[in-house]
Scaffold this motif. Structure first.
Motif, mmCIF file in Angstrom:
data_model
loop_
_atom_site.group_PDB
_atom_site.id
_atom_site.type_symbol
_atom_site.label_atom_id
_atom_site.label_comp_id
_atom_site.label_asym_id
_atom_site.label_seq_id
_atom_site.Cartn_x
_atom_site.Cartn_y
_atom_site.Cartn_z
ATOM 1 N N LEU A 374 0.823 -1.204 0.000
ATOM 2 C CA LEU A 374 0.000 0.000 0.000
ATOM 3 C C LEU A 374 0.861 1.259 0.000
ATOM 4 O O LEU A 374 0.473 2.290 -0.570
ATOM 5 C CB LEU A 374 -0.915 0.002 1.230
ATOM 6 C CG LEU A 374 -1.783 1.247 1.442
ATOM 7 C CD1 LEU A 374 -2.802 1.389 0.314
ATOM 8 C CD2 LEU A 374 -2.481 1.189 2.797
ATOM 9 N N GLY A 375 2.044 1.179 0.624
ATOM 10 C CA GLY A 375 2.907 2.348 0.723
ATOM 11 C C GLY A 375 3.385 2.864 -0.617
ATOM 12 O O GLY A 375 3.597 4.073 -0.771
ATOM 13 N N GLY A 376 3.552 1.963 -1.612
ATOM 14 C CA GLY A 376 4.012 2.415 -2.923
ATOM 15 C C GLY A 376 3.060 3.388 -3.580
ATOM 16 O O GLY A 376 3.426 4.543 -3.847
ATOM 17 N N PRO A 377 1.816 2.998 -3.849
ATOM 18 C CA PRO A 377 0.884 3.941 -4.468
ATOM 19 C C PRO A 377 0.560 5.135 -3.583
ATOM 20 O O PRO A 377 0.325 6.239 -4.094
ATOM 21 C CB PRO A 377 -0.361 3.087 -4.739
ATOM 22 C CG PRO A 377 -0.205 1.864 -3.916
ATOM 23 C CD PRO A 377 1.253 1.645 -3.752
ATOM 24 N N ALA A 378 0.526 4.951 -2.254
ATOM 25 C CA ALA A 378 0.234 6.082 -1.375
ATOM 26 C C ALA A 378 1.331 7.129 -1.453
ATOM 27 O O ALA A 378 1.062 8.344 -1.517
ATOM 28 C CB ALA A 378 0.066 5.596 0.062
#
Length: 468
Positions: A374-378
């Motif tokens: 989730l951290g990548g796109p966020a």
């Protein structure tokens, strides 16, 4: 370490079986510390040009995630085994699978696909091995010493994250990453032998090896069913998953924040991780002194303080402020897992404990990778610093919700011991010549707690409606 800091750990260090295991546990922890660097570095060397990032991600995932599948697929055969046997089998599989990597290298057949497959095999029993380790603690020690024992086992890993990576860097430069993996395999071989000696000693003392109740073995999902029937354990599992999941995006946002927002070097990023590791080591040593405090309240407080400690990063504080705050986050982080494990040990009899802990491990092992994904796109959509701030606020909110739940009338009743199993009944003792009564290393706080008194509390019937 001062004598006062050692006081909660003296009963643990004085237990003969655990004392014999500690060198093997320390050795394997150092091997895992070396693997933090060696696993990814060897993947980079083996991967085809242009696919290094993909294969490195596969290698990291393979070293952790297959254990979730092993929990489901092998539960029928492993769920009724003792703690020492489970932990020993995990160490044996890890030693054999990791040892096959340098063997394949010498044979000239090691490629990135085989490498990832062997890493996956090495992690297949890992949740069972972790469950076995903490089940052995519950088998050997009274309840009041579980937290200190859990913390002591965690301290080895925390120290290894500080010592292991720089040592791995030196060894990789000297002999190559594949031989650092060989050292890791050898460390698990030492641990496997240590556990095998414990199994043989306990067989000799008991006259037979008790593999749980006679009859049909447990089902593959029995650990999940036990947790599902106990609202306290279900709430604990949900809290742990959410806590780890919300921390996952930091592994993506933190390096981007250092490079793009702070315009700093990789050395600054390493300083943050080192500060976190030093803080977690100190926190692990202090965990034993939390004994006697309500476990649910302690867990909620840890989550709240962790969220607060991460705030300076999300608010864009300068390094001189955010670095010590991140060290404080490590100090607060360290007691969480030993405390959560102590609550599982308290709620489950030793017959159910391996299945319950393995089910818990299968779920929580997915939490950080999912959060990292989730951290990548966020980070791409909102930026590194807003992502860090959102995670800190969400963790703080999670801790406050947990604190409100723990403060409900009757909530602490859910910490009472659950139904006991055959291993909780009097039987042959696995004592040795050093177990004779003698001067005790207890202090003023070592009187038996209510949960240590004779008798059992049928916990599920005592849980009040609404207690989680």
């Amino acid at each position: 370490m001062t004598p006062a800091m050692l006081l909660p750990y003296r009963p643990v260090l004085g237990q003969p079986v655990l004392r014999r295991l500690l060198p093997g546990l320390a050795t394997s922890a150092l091997g895992d510390g070396l693997a933090l660097v060696a696993v990814t570095w060897l993947a980079l060397q083996l991967a085809p040009a242009g696919q290094r990032g993909t294969w490195t991600a596969f290698a990291v995932a393979a070293y952790t995630l297959p254990g979730a599948a092993g929990t489901l697929l092998l539960g029928r055969w492993l769920g009724a085994r003792s703690g020492a046997q489970l932990a020993g089998w995990d160490a044996t599989v890890r030693a054999a699978a990791l040892g096959a990597i340098p063997v394949a290298h010498l044979a000239g057949v090691l490629d990135v696909g085989l490498y990832v497959a062997l890493l996956a095999l090495s992690s297949l029993l890992h949740p069972w091995g972790s469950a076995g380790r903490f089940t052995l603690v519950a088998e050997l020690l009274p309840q009041r010493h579980h937290l200190a024992a859990n913390a002591l086992l965690g301290v080895f890993g925390q120290a290894a994250t500080i010592v292991g990576p720089p040592l791995a860097g030196l060894l990789i430069a000297w002999v190559g990453a594949v031989w650092v993996i060989a050292v890791d395999a050898a460390s698990f071989a030492v641990l496997a032998v240590s556990y095998r000696m414990v199994v043989l000693d306990r067989e000799a003392a008991a006259g037979r090896y008790r593999n749980g109740p006679a009859g049909a073995g447990p089902s593959r999902t029995s650990g999940f069913r036990i947790i599902g029937r106990d609202r306290s354990l279900l709430g604990l599992l949900a809290l742990t998953f959410a806590f780890f999941f919300l921390f996952g995006p930091f592994y993506v946002a933190m390096p981007v924040h250092v490079t793009d927002d702070l315009h700093a070097s990789a050395g600054t990023l390493a300083a943050y991780y080192t500060a976190f590791g030093v803080g977690s080591l100190l926190g692990g040593l202090l965990t034993g002194h939390l004994r006697g405090r309500p476990l649910r309240t302690t867990l909620a407080g840890i989550v709240v303080l962790f969220g607060v400690a991460l705030m300076p990063l999300g608010l864009g504080a300068p390094v001189v402020l955010s670095l010590p705050a991140f060290a404080l986050a490590g100090l607060v982080w360290a007691p969480y897992q030993p405390t959560a494990t102590a609550l599982f040990q308290r709620r489950s009899g030793t017959v159910d404990l391996p299945r319950v802990l393995a089910a818990n491990g299968a779920v929580t092992v997915l939490a950080v990778p999912l959060g990292t994904m989730l951290g990548g796109p966020a980070t791409a959509a909102f930026g590194a610093r807003p992502t860090l701030l959102a995670c800190a606020v969400a963790i703080l909110a999670l801790g406050l919700v947990a604190a409100v739940s723990a403060a409900r009338p009757g909530a602490q009743n859910t910490e009472q011991t659950g139904p006991a199993g055959p291993h909780d009944r009097p039987g042959p003792q696995t004592t040795g010549p050093h177990d004779r009564p003698g001067p005790q290393t207890t202090g003023p706080h070592d009187q038996p707690e209510p949960h240590d008194r004779p008798g059992r509390v049928k916990a599920p019937d005592r849980v009040r409606p609404g207690a989680s």
